[in-house]
Design an enzyme around this catalytic site. Structure first.
Site, PDB file in Angstrom:
ATOM      1  N   ASP A 117     -59.395  38.923 -35.645  1.00  0.00           N
ATOM      2  CA  ASP A 117     -58.577  39.914 -34.958  1.00  0.00           C
ATOM      3  C   ASP A 117     -59.053  41.335 -35.246  1.00  0.00           C
ATOM      4  O   ASP A 117     -59.941  41.544 -36.078  1.00  0.00           O
ATOM      5  CB  ASP A 117     -57.092  39.736 -35.343  1.00  0.00           C
ATOM      6  N   ASN A 128     -43.976  36.515 -41.153  1.00  0.00           N
ATOM      7  CA  ASN A 128     -43.231  35.883 -40.058  1.00  0.00           C
ATOM      8  C   ASN A 128     -43.960  34.655 -39.515  1.00  0.00           C
ATOM      9  O   ASN A 128     -43.619  34.147 -38.455  1.00  0.00           O
ATOM     10  CB  ASN A 128     -42.980  36.894 -38.932  1.00  0.00           C
ATOM     11  N   HIS A 185     -47.179  34.535 -38.716  1.00  0.00           N
ATOM     12  CA  HIS A 185     -48.285  34.775 -37.786  1.00  0.00           C
ATOM     13  C   HIS A 185     -49.621  34.360 -38.393  1.00  0.00           C
ATOM     14  O   HIS A 185     -49.809  34.385 -39.604  1.00  0.00           O
ATOM     15  CB  HIS A 185     -48.309  36.217 -37.243  1.00  0.00           C
ATOM     16  N   GLU A 223     -48.147  36.798 -32.996  1.00  0.00           N
ATOM     17  CA  GLU A 223     -46.772  36.976 -33.451  1.00  0.00           C
ATOM     18  C   GLU A 223     -45.884  35.850 -32.908  1.00  0.00           C
ATOM     19  O   GLU A 223     -46.263  35.162 -31.952  1.00  0.00           O
ATOM     20  CB  GLU A 223     -46.259  38.337 -32.980  1.00  0.00           C
TER      21      GLU A 223
END
Ligand code: GLP
Length: 239
Positions: free
Chosen positions: A64, A133, A135, A140
């Site tokens: 990423d 979370n 990810h 997400e």
């Protein structure tokens, strides 16, 4: 799941990476940024210094990148991959790729990133971290599992978690380019690293919870060859 001391986990994965590059001089590595894999990359550097390998045929694809900061920004993932992997390992920069929202001079634009990975032969070993979370990469919660590399808005929680790398939350980019769940799942083998109790909830949801797009890492349950490397804190909520 390997539950192990942090330094032993680093050593294990660094050895896996070194042995892969030794056995397969044209291996394709999937490399993650973040603090979790940093020490692994340093150990690979040490191994390569002690016992040099011909790494000229090795390729690497990053997971990423932020959108909206220049590639040479010190906190860009281009900079991270360059300073932790490409330069210290002596990889051929032409074979190291980081996704971009718009094609740079020699970059691969977002919509052809997955094609470039396939053209290189596919990822042999993908390294992942995990967000609080759940990810993976910057996928997400809610990201469709079918998505390939794409531009992704960052949640406030992710921007807060990454504010430590910037002067403050306002300087953290609002979006990113990330390999999608479908891209990640095509890797032949996946190793996810997570350390500390703050990751325990995400790890438990990913490993033992239902497979749901609300927990992006839960998609890994559908892959036949995934290893989670966890310290005591990160493993603390596993049954
Ligand atoms: C970032 C990265 C992820 C990484 C995650 C966890 O959001 N985009 O690829 O896995 O943070 O990072 P850390 O290892 O620093 O906890």
């Amino acid at each position: 799941v390997i539950h192990i001391r942090r330094d032993a986990g680093c050593e294990w994965l660094a050895t896996e990476l070194y042995e892969l590059m030794e056995a397969q001089p044209d291996a394709v590595l999937g490399v993650a940024t973040g603090s979790s894999p940093e020490a692994v990359y340093t150990r690979v550097t040490e191994k390569l210094l002690a016992h040099p390998l011909d790494v000229s045929g090795i390729s690497a694809f990053a997971l990423d990148e932020y959108v909206g900061i220049p590639n040479d920004h010190p906190e860009s993932y281009h900079s991270f991959i360059d300073s932790h992997i490409t330069v210290p390992w002596g990889l051929n920069p032409q074979r190291v790729h980081v996704p971009e929202s718009a094609a740079g001079d020699d970059g691969i634009p977002v919509h052809t990133y997955d094609d470039a990975i396939a053209a290189a032969g596919g990822v042999d070993l993908q390294i992942l971290g995990i967000g609080h979370n759940g990810h993976i990469g910057f996928n997400e919660p809610g990201t469709p599992f079918s998505r390939g590399t794409h531009v992704q808005q960052l949640t406030p929680r992710t921007r807060e978690a990454n504010a430590r790398f910037f002067d403050g939350i306002d300087d953290v980019p609002r979006s990113s380019v990330t390999q999608g769940p479908a891209t990640i799942l095509r890797a032949r083998r996946i190793v996810l690293l997570a350390y500390g109790a703050s990751k325990a909830e995400a790890v438990a949801a990913a490993v033992e919870g239902p497979v749901t797009q609300e927990v992006p890492a839960s998609v890994l349950q559908r892959h036949p060859n995934v290893t989670f490397v966890l310290d005591e804190g990160a493993a603390s909520l596993l049954s």
